[in-house]
Design a protein around this motif. Sequence first.
Motif, short mmCIF file in Angstrom:
data_model
loop_
_atom_site.label_atom_id
_atom_site.label_comp_id
_atom_site.label_asym_id
_atom_site.label_seq_id
_atom_site.Cartn_x
_atom_site.Cartn_y
_atom_site.Cartn_z
N ALA A 53 0.86 -1.18 0.00
CA ALA A 53 0.00 0.00 0.00
C ALA A 53 0.89 1.23 0.00
O ALA A 53 1.84 1.31 0.77
CB ALA A 53 -0.90 0.01 1.23
N VAL A 55 0.76 5.61 -0.17
CA VAL A 55 -0.08 6.81 -0.07
C VAL A 55 0.71 8.01 -0.56
O VAL A 55 1.86 8.21 -0.16
CB VAL A 55 -0.54 7.03 1.38
N CYS A 76 -8.61 5.64 -4.43
CA CYS A 76 -7.96 4.38 -4.15
C CYS A 76 -7.80 3.61 -5.45
O CYS A 76 -8.73 3.57 -6.27
CB CYS A 76 -8.81 3.61 -3.14
N VAL A 124 -4.28 6.54 -2.84
CA VAL A 124 -3.88 5.31 -2.16
C VAL A 124 -3.74 4.21 -3.23
O VAL A 124 -4.70 3.90 -3.91
CB VAL A 124 -4.93 4.88 -1.12
N ALA A 143 -3.97 -0.15 3.85
CA ALA A 143 -4.17 1.23 3.41
C ALA A 143 -4.32 2.16 4.60
O ALA A 143 -3.77 3.26 4.62
CB ALA A 143 -5.38 1.34 2.51
N LEU A 147 -1.87 5.28 5.48
CA LEU A 147 -2.38 6.65 5.61
C LEU A 147 -1.88 7.27 6.91
O LEU A 147 -1.48 8.43 6.95
CB LEU A 147 -3.91 6.66 5.59
#
Lengths: 326, 235
Positions: A53, A55, A76, A124, A143, A147
């Motif tokens: 993941a 960001v 996303c 994301v 995710a 974040l």
Amino acid sequence: MAGDGTTQLIDEKGKRLDGRKLDELRPIEIKIGVLKNADGSAEIRMGKNIILAAVYGPRELHPKHRALPNRALIQCFYRMSTFSVNDRKSPAPSRREKEISMILSNALTSVILTEKYPRTTIDVYLQVLQADGGTRCAGLTAASVALADAGIPMKGLISSVAVGLANDKVVLDLFDIEDQKGSGDLPLGYSPILDEVSLIQLDGVFTLEQFEEALHLGIKGAKEIYEIQKLALKEKYSAIRNEVADEIKPSKKEVKEVPKEEVKEAPKKEVKEVPKEEVKEAPKKEVKEPPKEEVKEAPKKEVKEPPKEEVKEAPKVKEKEEKEDE
Amino acid sequence: MSEIKVENHEIVIPGDLLAEGEFRCGDGVVKRGNSYYSTLIGLFQDKGDFIQVKSLKGKYFPRPGDLAIGKIIEVGLTSWIVDIGSPYFAILSGNNATEKRFDPVKDDARKIFDIGDIILTKIISFDRTKDPTIITNERGLGKLRGGRIIEIEAAHIPRVIGKKGTMINMVKRLTRTQIITGQNGRIWVQGKKIDDELKAIESIKKIELEAHTQGLTDRIRAMLSDNQQTTLGDE
């Protein structure tokens, strides 16, 4: 997706095909900050699932007309690698990927304080490197950690897990075979802090009792995952703090235990005993190595400008003093 | 009634319960019911009746009055668009660029600042509805020539500067370099020798990495004075 429910998924002892109990999660491992160029990143391994993941943001949104005047847009992008499943997945974005991207964006929007960054986007990216059932849930878990790692203000983390039906019994954290052969699937995203469900989908047929049981089992599983997320996030910063405390400055407790004489003598001896040549060599390496790496890895960040004119005195600018404690 | 649930300077993550009761809250804290929760990953700070979470990561958020080091990314007829490392691009208009009045007929914007130029600017206005406005027509502001630029987390800039500038002045003195710190996390370093610059950069990187630990000034001083002794020994 849901199978006919005839395949034997639970043995006589009440164990599942991979040896887990009905309410047992797969082993989970979360790593923070695995990608250097992303603002925040995480890698999750949940059983055989491996998901990255990343960001980016908050940052300017293009095209600009999509920007929202009052809050940030959460975008996303869920993608499965071609090699993540047994039969090669077509690299073109599928309907399924677009749908999952959308529901994950919506789930994340519910916990992020989007109104702090109007007119921007927070992107994301979820890349599935290896899939073994429940990737959307593992992706959502990763995710929300990524974040937090990016420093984006959130009400709380989302922990996510799938619950399903195997031979008419409610089981936690489905893996691939249970997902395909079982008769029901209920992915759940839950925020333990807010006590809110931010994602719920259902596939197959559940009786009302089964649904209630599944919901409670899912929430119980999500709370277990939350503890792992919490640990992973805190570990990153505590590690640096502990390292420093151990190496350079023994903590107060240690000093008390060690006799005073030893503490005083130890560092002096080291300095005297080391021959001068060694002293010269060692720091040189230290000094030169790190900046070189920097230049290679992030050439954009370091900007060199050949001095075009003679540099006069440094521009006199008052630096802002820090008012708060260090 | 009022009760604080975590220790001062403890690392907290989004959703952690910080306190219950009556408090004033600063950055990174939300109130729900009678409880206060963290919204950021950072260090908890307890100052009596005031609580806040000091962020350890995150993009720079512009504030009027801040000094920022920016890069020109677009040149218009009468204005420039500048990347200051924030979620929003900043706008520098012709009249704010130089002390002279900017005449779009006579003056060429590219001759003042061109794409890729690094400039030291001051933010004069910013709010939720408008992009930040910056100026370069004050003393000390403008194009930065020579030197190197490094980028660190904007949240760690106060640590790099230290209390009343103690940390940054120490680094400047011990490495014999000139350093300008932008509030947006970009730092300009220039020394007479490359080694000096590299040493200063190394120490700034160390400050960033260990920003949330205590007793950092002493460790940096020890590190830099070790370096100084060895270089003197070489000569």
